[in-house]
Motif scaffolding. Structure first.
Motif, PDB file in Angstrom:
ATOM      1  N   ASP A 379       0.822  -1.215   0.000  1.00  0.00           N
ATOM      2  CA  ASP A 379       0.000   0.000   0.000  1.00  0.00           C
ATOM      3  C   ASP A 379       0.853   1.262   0.000  1.00  0.00           C
ATOM      4  O   ASP A 379       0.346   2.349  -0.320  1.00  0.00           O
ATOM      5  CB  ASP A 379      -0.919   0.010   1.224  1.00  0.00           C
ATOM      6  CG  ASP A 379      -1.967  -1.092   1.171  1.00  0.00           C
ATOM      7  OD1 ASP A 379      -2.286  -1.553   0.051  1.00  0.00           O
ATOM      8  OD2 ASP A 379      -2.447  -1.504   2.247  1.00  0.00           O
ATOM      9  N   ASN A 380       2.104   1.131   0.386  1.00  0.00           N
ATOM     10  CA  ASN A 380       2.982   2.295   0.461  1.00  0.00           C
ATOM     11  C   ASN A 380       3.920   2.416  -0.735  1.00  0.00           C
ATOM     12  O   ASN A 380       4.875   3.192  -0.696  1.00  0.00           O
ATOM     13  CB  ASN A 380       3.824   2.241   1.739  1.00  0.00           C
ATOM     14  CG  ASN A 380       3.008   2.524   2.975  1.00  0.00           C
ATOM     15  OD1 ASN A 380       1.908   3.057   2.894  1.00  0.00           O
ATOM     16  ND2 ASN A 380       3.534   2.155   4.130  1.00  0.00           N
ATOM     17  N   VAL A 381       3.644   1.656  -1.779  1.00  0.00           N
ATOM     18  CA  VAL A 381       4.465   1.737  -2.988  1.00  0.00           C
ATOM     19  C   VAL A 381       3.656   2.431  -4.074  1.00  0.00           C
ATOM     20  O   VAL A 381       2.591   1.960  -4.467  1.00  0.00           O
ATOM     21  CB  VAL A 381       4.912   0.342  -3.458  1.00  0.00           C
ATOM     22  CG1 VAL A 381       5.678   0.450  -4.779  1.00  0.00           C
ATOM     23  CG2 VAL A 381       5.784  -0.311  -2.395  1.00  0.00           C
ATOM     24  N   SER A 382       4.166   3.573  -4.521  1.00  0.00           N
ATOM     25  CA  SER A 382       3.496   4.361  -5.557  1.00  0.00           C
ATOM     26  C   SER A 382       4.428   4.453  -6.756  1.00  0.00           C
ATOM     27  O   SER A 382       5.440   5.156  -6.714  1.00  0.00           O
ATOM     28  CB  SER A 382       3.163   5.760  -5.035  1.00  0.00           C
ATOM     29  OG  SER A 382       2.609   6.562  -6.054  1.00  0.00           O
ATOM     30  N   THR A 383       4.087   3.724  -7.819  1.00  0.00           N
ATOM     31  CA  THR A 383       4.941   3.668  -8.998  1.00  0.00           C
ATOM     32  C   THR A 383       4.111   3.873 -10.250  1.00  0.00           C
ATOM     33  O   THR A 383       3.101   3.195 -10.446  1.00  0.00           O
ATOM     34  CB  THR A 383       5.667   2.314  -9.085  1.00  0.00           C
ATOM     35  OG1 THR A 383       6.406   2.103  -7.888  1.00  0.00           O
ATOM     36  CG2 THR A 383       6.616   2.276 -10.259  1.00  0.00           C
ATOM     37  N   ALA A 384       4.533   4.826 -11.074  1.00  0.00           N
ATOM     38  CA  ALA A 384       3.824   5.060 -12.328  1.00  0.00           C
ATOM     39  C   ALA A 384       4.038   3.897 -13.283  1.00  0.00           C
ATOM     40  O   ALA A 384       5.085   3.251 -13.281  1.00  0.00           O
ATOM     41  CB  ALA A 384       4.316   6.356 -12.965  1.00  0.00           C
ATOM     42  N   SER A 385       3.028   3.649 -14.107  1.00  0.00           N
ATOM     43  CA  SER A 385       3.156   2.550 -15.072  1.00  0.00           C
ATOM     44  C   SER A 385       4.017   2.942 -16.263  1.00  0.00           C
ATOM     45  O   SER A 385       4.569   2.084 -16.951  1.00  0.00           O
ATOM     46  CB  SER A 385       1.774   2.118 -15.560  1.00  0.00           C
ATOM     47  OG  SER A 385       1.108   3.205 -16.195  1.00  0.00           O
ATOM     48  N   ASN A 386       4.163   4.254 -16.520  1.00  0.00           N
ATOM     49  CA  ASN A 386       4.941   4.721 -17.664  1.00  0.00           C
ATOM     50  C   ASN A 386       6.317   5.178 -17.209  1.00  0.00           C
ATOM     51  O   ASN A 386       6.475   5.747 -16.130  1.00  0.00           O
ATOM     52  CB  ASN A 386       4.238   5.883 -18.366  1.00  0.00           C
ATOM     53  CG  ASN A 386       2.884   5.479 -18.913  1.00  0.00           C
ATOM     54  OD1 ASN A 386       2.727   4.390 -19.442  1.00  0.00           O
ATOM     55  ND2 ASN A 386       1.913   6.353 -18.780  1.00  0.00           N
ATOM     56  N   PHE A 387       7.312   4.990 -18.052  1.00  0.00           N
ATOM     57  CA  PHE A 387       8.653   5.473 -17.748  1.00  0.00           C
ATOM     58  C   PHE A 387       9.260   6.111 -18.987  1.00  0.00           C
ATOM     59  O   PHE A 387       8.829   5.882 -20.120  1.00  0.00           O
ATOM     60  CB  PHE A 387       9.558   4.336 -17.253  1.00  0.00           C
ATOM     61  CG  PHE A 387       9.920   3.324 -18.307  1.00  0.00           C
ATOM     62  CD1 PHE A 387      10.961   3.557 -19.200  1.00  0.00           C
ATOM     63  CD2 PHE A 387       9.221   2.131 -18.408  1.00  0.00           C
ATOM     64  CE1 PHE A 387      11.289   2.625 -20.171  1.00  0.00           C
ATOM     65  CE2 PHE A 387       9.544   1.188 -19.380  1.00  0.00           C
ATOM     66  CZ  PHE A 387      10.586   1.445 -20.265  1.00  0.00           C
ATOM     67  N   THR A 388      10.274   6.930 -18.758  1.00  0.00           N
ATOM     68  CA  THR A 388      11.113   7.450 -19.831  1.00  0.00           C
ATOM     69  C   THR A 388      12.567   7.182 -19.464  1.00  0.00           C
ATOM     70  O   THR A 388      12.920   7.100 -18.281  1.00  0.00           O
ATOM     71  CB  THR A 388      10.914   8.966 -20.046  1.00  0.00           C
ATOM     72  OG1 THR A 388      11.276   9.667 -18.851  1.00  0.00           O
ATOM     73  CG2 THR A 388       9.470   9.277 -20.408  1.00  0.00           C
ATOM     74  N   ALA A 389      13.396   7.058 -20.486  1.00  0.00           N
ATOM     75  CA  ALA A 389      14.832   6.850 -20.278  1.00  0.00           C
ATOM     76  C   ALA A 389      15.579   7.803 -21.188  1.00  0.00           C
ATOM     77  O   ALA A 389      15.477   7.701 -22.417  1.00  0.00           O
ATOM     78  CB  ALA A 389      15.217   5.406 -20.568  1.00  0.00           C
ATOM     79  N   GLY A 390      16.315   8.741 -20.594  1.00  0.00           N
ATOM     80  CA  GLY A 390      17.021   9.728 -21.388  1.00  0.00           C
ATOM     81  C   GLY A 390      16.070  10.519 -22.260  1.00  0.00           C
ATOM     82  O   GLY A 390      14.982  10.916 -21.831  1.00  0.00           O
ATOM     83  N   VAL A 391      16.463  10.734 -23.507  1.00  0.00           N
ATOM     84  CA  VAL A 391      15.623  11.477 -24.442  1.00  0.00           C
ATOM     85  C   VAL A 391      15.026  10.576 -25.514  1.00  0.00           C
ATOM     86  O   VAL A 391      14.246  11.042 -26.342  1.00  0.00           O
ATOM     87  CB  VAL A 391      16.433  12.595 -25.129  1.00  0.00           C
ATOM     88  CG1 VAL A 391      16.931  13.606 -24.116  1.00  0.00           C
ATOM     89  CG2 VAL A 391      17.604  12.013 -25.932  1.00  0.00           C
ATOM     90  N   ALA A 392      15.379   9.278 -25.491  1.00  0.00           N
ATOM     91  CA  ALA A 392      15.040   8.430 -26.633  1.00  0.00           C
ATOM     92  C   ALA A 392      14.019   7.342 -26.349  1.00  0.00           C
ATOM     93  O   ALA A 392      13.347   6.884 -27.272  1.00  0.00           O
ATOM     94  CB  ALA A 392      16.316   7.783 -27.188  1.00  0.00           C
ATOM     95  N   ILE A 393      13.891   6.890 -25.094  1.00  0.00           N
ATOM     96  CA  ILE A 393      13.132   5.675 -24.814  1.00  0.00           C
ATOM     97  C   ILE A 393      11.994   5.963 -23.844  1.00  0.00           C
ATOM     98  O   ILE A 393      12.117   6.765 -22.920  1.00  0.00           O
ATOM     99  CB  ILE A 393      14.053   4.586 -24.208  1.00  0.00           C
ATOM    100  CG1 ILE A 393      15.239   4.315 -25.139  1.00  0.00           C
ATOM    101  CG2 ILE A 393      13.278   3.304 -23.948  1.00  0.00           C
ATOM    102  CD1 ILE A 393      14.865   3.776 -26.491  1.00  0.00           C
TER     103      ILE A 393
END
Length: 724
Positions: A379-393
């Protein structure tokens, strides 16, 4: 961040009476207005209390003490300023009488430059930007600093931006140094006197590429209040060469308050780079009673050190920028000695940003936090489903808490390229098209040097301006100038045929604007292009007015882009690229006489340009341009009238088709959509040629063209030739 001024004060030895009737002597700049004491030589042996910009034994009401400094530049203190010598401070206030009112202490500094580790300091005392040395002075100390750089070794009881009663917005910065604390702490601000109502708020400690050891005391503290509150203080640890061998506290308040009256809230510890914290415990906030501790954060910002001994009293751990290592661990707590140490801690990965240069693929995973007896709740873990890596991914992922509550793992479920990188490939295609335009100038120059009836050595030069838009995936408009200058020769043979040739230098420069999008936010970029090259061109016309022509060219193309891309942390990036280009063209045409004053030129020309590939990095993401082959066929006709006059005019219409022109690119190993110049364009032109007399060596040409189709826009061309 801090410079070293050339101001030097004539230092004096100031003798003061202290409470136990023992005389003490300070090295000061009390006889100056600005209170700047710059030390570049030895300290007199009789100095036994310290070094201060200014010393005030009596503190007055409604007074502001500001602008005092101690600047120590490359001095070794180990021999003549050793143990027992006291204090180094920008300003020192002492009051043993009545409590002064409305006292402000600000903008006082200690700056120590060790000249790349060549000096040592060993002082049994304190280094502080500002010190009030008694609880009777309840002044407001703010915006004072200690800046230490390049110290081979420094042994001190205490280093703090300011020490007093109310301390706020003070700062301690230690860079490229070796520090040992012998008794207390390194802090941004220290409310040291243990009386109700004191506080230490909004103070900062920065440790950059330094080693910090602790013989006795607390360690590193953002803000430190013995009795009162410690709020909004910050500790920032960075540098690949940093080693911390002590505890780190965001804030300490209410240290002597058995009832825990000191509130410790909203402090932070930020970890960056590859700082070694394997012997450090991280404590968000601390007071004696263990109450009123809230909102304190640990921020992992690109840190790769991995191991800490312990992590306690944090309301949140924010993972803001992660260097992804498949099957690796970001934060490994090696020696936790408290059950449920993170039971009440939010593990936040809401803005999931991985560092540039990261190799990612679907199914990879990484542990965000791991240890023993952590007690992490799902219940205390809040993580977005989307990610970005640098400028490309970009992509998606999921977080999972282990059944024993001792780890959180993040797994990638989808990996793809960010749409914003399409712009880089589009810019590449337009850069190649801009180089292609130079071939038009070569062909036009052949027309000009072959047009008049003068033969011999000729010089020629042309300036070409254009505004064009190319129909790649996102239309890009480019404004540019191209120039060509050369020398050649025109001959007429006995059989009526003619041959003209020239060698030339060419240059082009252009600029354009782009508009890109990241996370639904639009931003503008600015680009520029430059090419430089040269070549040779020739035309042969037979007695039947049928001509063939050709050219060879080579050069370098450079492109420069500002604010082209953005990363998940909000940083903007540009790039530079450089490629060689090679070109050739062949053509055939026939000039048909319509009358004595007019003729018709019907032609077909084929242009080939090859632009080499290139590779470069943006935010550590690898971009690779493939080579580009451009193959254009132009079929057209031109009517020239008034040939017998000094002013002649011509009109033309042409159809052009680009067979190739594909710009392919990969970013971090993922292929971007192909940007292609392939397609049809139609060109219409009108021109004027001026030759003052039939025998004049000068000839001038003015040409205007309009384009529609794959290429849209217009151009303006002025050319001159001179025959020797």
């Amino acid at each position: 961040m801090y410079g070293f001024v050339n101001t030097a004060a004539a230092a004096i030895i100031y003798e003061t009476q202290i409470p136990d009737n023992t005389r003490g002597k300070y090295y000061t700049a009390n006889d100056t207005v600005d209170g700047v004491l710059k030390i570049t030589g030895n300290i007199p042996a009789e100095v036994d209390k310290g070094i201060v910009g200014k010393y005030f034994e009596g503190v007055e009401d409604n007074t502001k003490y500001t602008g005092n400094k101690v600047i120590i530049d490359g001095v070794d203190f180990t021999e003549n300023f050793g143990d027992g010598k006291g204090v180094i401070a920008g300003v020192f206030l002492y009051e043993n009488g009545d409590i002064p009112k409305n006292v402000e202490v600000t903008d006082n500094h200690v700056i120590i430059n060790g000249k790349n580790g060549n000096i040592n300091i060993s002082v049994m005392g304190r280094i502080a930007g500002a010190i009030e040395d008694t609880a009777k002075i309840k002044s407001y100390l703010h915006d004072n600093t200690v800046y230490i750089e390049g110290i081979k070794s420094c042994s001190m009881d205490r280093i703090t931006g300011a020490m007093g009663y109310y301390v706020q917005n003070n700062k301690t910065i230690i860079k490229d140094s070796d520090i040992t604390i012998t008794w207390d702490s390194i802090s941004g601000g220290n409310a040291a006197y243990g009386e109700e109502g004191d506080f230490a708020n909004n103070n900062t400690v920065q440790i950059i590429n330094s080693t910090v050891n602790l013989d006795n005391g607390y360690g590193i503290i953002g803000g430190y209040a013995v009795e009162g509150d410690a709020k909004n203080n910050n500790v920032i640890i960075s540098g690949d060469n940093t080693v911390i061998n002590c505890n780190i506290y965001g804030g300490i308040g209410g240290l002597k308050a058995s009832a825990g009256t000191g509130e410790v809230s909203n402090n932070s510890i930020t970890l960056k780079d590859n700082a070694n914290l394997s012997q450090a415990e991280l404590i968000g906030g601390y007071n004696a009673a263990g109450t009123d501790i809230s909102g304190n954060k640990l921020i992992i910002d690109g840190w790769t050190g991995q191991n800490v001994k312990g992590a306690y009293n944090f309301s949140d751990i924010d993972f803001t920028n992660i260097n992804w290592v498949s099957n690796g661990t970001v934060l490994n707590i090696t020696n936790n000695d408290k059950n449920g140490a993170l039971a009440n801690t939010m593990i936040n990965h809401d803005n999931v940003v991985f560092s540039g240069g990261t190799k990612l693929k679907t199914g990879d995973s990484m542990t965000l936090v791991a240890g023993d007896k952590l007690g992490i709740s799902a219940d205390n873990v809040s993580t977005a489903s989307n990610f970005t890596a640098g400028v490309a991914i970009e992509g998606t992922g999921t977080a999972e808490v282990a059944s024993d509550g001792n780890s959180v793992k993040y797994t990638l479920t989808k990996v793809k390229h960010l749409d914003q990188i399409d712009l880089v490939a589009e810019n590449r295609a337009v850069a190649a098209a801009f180089v292609n335009q130079g071939t038009d100038l070569i062909s036009d120059s052949l027309d000009t040097i072959s047009r008049d009836s003068n033969y011999g050595v000729k010089t020629f030069a042309a300036v070409h301006s254009n505004r064009s838009k190319y129909d790649v995936n996102s239309d890009i408009k480019i404004n540019g100038w191209s120039v060509i200058a050369g020398v050649g020769n025109a001959d007429k043979f006995d059989n009526g045929s003619e041959f003209s040739w020239g060698v030339f230098y060419e240059n082009g420069s252009g600029n354009y604007r782009t508009y890109n999008e990241f996370n639904n936010e639009f931003f503008r970029g600015d680009g520029s292009l430059v090419y430089n090259g040269g070549g040779v061109a020739a035309r042969y016309t037979n007695k039947n007015s049928v001509y063939t022509e050709g050219s060879l060219r080579a050069g370098m193309l450079k492109s420069d882009m500002d604010n082209a891309l953005r990363d998940g942390a909000g940083n903007f990036y540009g790039y530079e690229s450089e490629s060689a280009y090679y070109g050739a063209h062949i053509g055939i045409g026939k000039i048909i006489s319509l009358s004595e004053s007019s003729d018709l030129d019907v032609y077909g020309k084929f242009f080939h340009t090859y632009t080499e590939g290139d590779s470069f990095k943006v935010a550590n993401d690898e971009f690779e341009f493939d080579s580009i082959n451009s193959d254009r066929l132009r079929i057209g006709a031109r009517i020239t009238s008034n040939k017998e006059n000094k002013f002649s005019t011509y009109y033309g219409l042409a159809y052009e088709y680009e067979f190739n022109g594909d710009a392919d690119m990969t970013a971090q190993g993922l292929k971007a959509p192909t940007q292609s110049l392939q397609g049809s364009s139609v060109m219409a032109e009108v021109g004027f040629n001026y030759q003052p007399t039939p025998t004049s060596p000068w000839s001038f040409d003015l040409n205007m063209r309009g384009y529609t189709g794959e290429r849209q826009g217009g151009s303006f061309n002025v050319q001159a030739t001179y025959t020797f």
